[in-house]
Design an enzyme around this catalytic site. Structure first.
Site, mmCIF file in Angstrom:
data_model
loop_
_atom_site.group_PDB
_atom_site.id
_atom_site.type_symbol
_atom_site.label_atom_id
_atom_site.label_comp_id
_atom_site.label_asym_id
_atom_site.label_seq_id
_atom_site.Cartn_x
_atom_site.Cartn_y
_atom_site.Cartn_z
ATOM 1 C CE LYS A 1 -2.399 6.636 4.502
ATOM 2 N NZ LYS A 1 -1.013 6.520 4.930
ATOM 3 C CD GLU B 1 5.152 0.405 3.037
ATOM 4 O OE1 GLU B 1 4.871 1.428 2.380
ATOM 5 O OE2 GLU B 1 4.292 -0.340 3.512
ATOM 6 N NE ARG C 1 -4.290 3.843 0.493
ATOM 7 C CZ ARG C 1 -3.292 4.663 0.165
ATOM 8 N NH1 ARG C 1 -2.276 4.218 -0.568
ATOM 9 N NH2 ARG C 1 -3.297 5.914 0.554
HETATM 10 N N1 PLP Z 1 3.480 3.573 2.481
HETATM 11 C C1 PLP Z 1 3.048 3.991 3.666
HETATM 12 C C2 PLP Z 1 3.373 3.172 4.856
HETATM 13 C C3 PLP Z 1 2.306 5.179 3.770
HETATM 14 O O1 PLP Z 1 1.871 5.611 4.952
HETATM 15 C C4 PLP Z 1 2.038 5.923 2.599
HETATM 16 C C5 PLP Z 1 1.250 7.149 2.661
HETATM 17 O O2 PLP Z 1 0.089 7.161 2.415
HETATM 18 C C6 PLP Z 1 2.517 5.445 1.375
HETATM 19 C C7 PLP Z 1 3.229 4.274 1.362
HETATM 20 C C8 PLP Z 1 2.246 6.184 0.119
HETATM 21 O O3 PLP Z 1 0.938 5.992 -0.328
HETATM 22 P P1 PLP Z 1 0.215 7.081 -1.202
HETATM 23 O O4 PLP Z 1 1.076 7.286 -2.395
HETATM 24 O O5 PLP Z 1 -1.082 6.457 -1.555
HETATM 25 O O6 PLP Z 1 0.102 8.293 -0.380
HETATM 26 C C1 COI Z 2 0.626 10.136 3.316
HETATM 27 O O1 COI Z 2 1.566 10.249 2.538
HETATM 28 O O2 COI Z 2 -0.508 10.566 3.064
HETATM 29 C C2 COI Z 2 0.771 9.462 4.596
HETATM 30 O O3 COI Z 2 -0.206 9.119 5.177
HETATM 31 C C3 COI Z 2 2.105 9.230 5.143
HETATM 32 C C4 COI Z 2 2.281 9.776 6.506
HETATM 33 C C5 COI Z 2 3.679 9.460 6.900
HETATM 34 C C6 COI Z 2 2.013 11.239 6.609
#
Ligand code: PLP
Ligand code: COI
Length: 341
Positions: free
Chosen positions: A184, A220, A82
């Protein structure tokens, strides 16, 4: 190895400097080898690309102590992939996947004393990130970059742990069609700050963002994807090209189907359907699965039947299965657990 004297069970989601972090610089078209350092400070030009035009991307994953005392991380290969997508979208150089995983391994291993013990509810949050470091004044990508990884022990992202949250449908948009919602990038979070501060002022824990084009579909929150459960126990999660492809969500979809035998639908979810669901949760690395008890849409209150005291039963099963896999209590699918020590 002796653990640090930290009150693990009462940690919030904050930054505590640990001993070692990884740094590698990109210059003249190549990444230097890089390595660990005890220096937690970053010194860059006053005109660095990141400071002027927000050229920065990041990742988030966790290290866990398993039931039998090993230190593991969860699917770091997907974070590396990612981050590659994020880098390409912001015209940044890719930090190679194998080196990303190796940097994570080195930093976690070097800070093993900060990996919370099994059963405390805390974990070690790992933050890889990269930014444009040389002077940039005309709008263009930087030529030089820094990639870093630090770790910090954390407790629950939301205060109160697993108490159901109250969220609201936001009047602000998080991501545009064909924008940067699916990567991200720090910029996605900068523009969510006003929305989250005002949501908190108004008594809400988080924002539910809608699709910016029509404002009719659920996207989201600022830091997590949505999972819903229907009254007949189907798991439903939004499909959109402008949300972050959450690794937790993708893992939960697999867990729901393969471990729990549940039907899963990934599709557009109109806001008008919210009153039909039995359960709602926010899923992400930081959020794990945080249950939602109430959604407020401009005065329309949608109270999830799971209530304001506990997670719904399906959400609970998903939570127990995912955390069981991460903490080594349940057998993981091939390749999900990366052992560090
Ligand atoms: N959506 C957003 C905007 C996020 O910042 C995060 C955190 O990383 C997620 C979703 C969840 O992603 P992940 O499950 O890969 O941590
Ligand atoms: C994560 O879940 O790793 C994120 O980056 C989300 C953030 C709001 C801490």
């Amino acid at each position: 190895m002796e653990k640090k004297n930290i009150d693990w069970s009462n940690l919030g989601f904050g930054y505590i400097a640990t001993e070692q972090r990884f740094v590698s610089n990109y210059k003249n078209g190549a990444w230097e080898e890089g390595g660990l350092t005890t220096d937690s400070m970053v010194t860059i030009s006053e005109c660095a690309g990141v400071l002027q035009y927000a050229q920065t991307i990041f990742e988030g994953l966790k290290a866990y102590t398993t039931e039998d005392g090993r230190i593991v991380t969860f699917r770091p290969d997907l974070n590396a992939e990612r981050m590659e997508q994020s880098a390409r979208r912001l015209e940044m150089p890719v930090f190679p996947k194998e080196r990303f995983i190796e940097a994570v391994r080195q930093v976690v291993k070097a800070n093993a004393a900060y990996v919370p013990p099994y059963g405390t509810g805390a974990t070690l949050y790992i933050r890889p990130y990269m930014f444009g470091s040389n002077p940039v004044i005309g709008v263009k990508p930087a030529d030089e970059y820094q990639f870093r990884v630090f770790v910090t022990p954390v407790g629950p992202y939301f205060k109160g742990g697993v108490k159901p949250l109250t969220i609201r449908v936001s009047d602000f948009d998080r991501a545009a069609p064909h924008g940067t919602g699916h990567i991200k990038a720090g910029l996605n979070y900068a523009m969510s700050l006003h929305a989250i501060v005002t949501a908190h002022e108004d008594g809400y824990d988080e924002n539910m963002y809608l699709d910016a084009a029509t404002r009719t579909y659920v996207e989201e929150t600022g830091g997590a994807n949505f999972l819903f459960v229907t009254r007949d126990n189907k798991v439903v999660t939004p499909k959109s090209s402008s949300i972050l492809p959450s690794i937790t969500r993708r893992s939960l979809v697999y867990v729901a189907k393969e471990y729990l035998g549940l039907e899963v639908e990934e599709r557009e979810i109109p806001v008008s359907e919210l009153g039909e669901f039995a359960e709602c949760g926010l899923c992400g690395t930081a959020a794990v699965i945080s249950p939602v008890g109430k959604i407020v849409d401009h005065g329309r209150e949608i109270c999830l039947p799971s209530g304001m005291e506990h997670m719904g039963p399906v959400t609970q099963k998903l939570y127990d299965t995912l955390t069981g896999i991460q903490m080594g209590r349940l057998k993981a699918p091939e390749g999900w657990i990366y052992q560090i020590g």
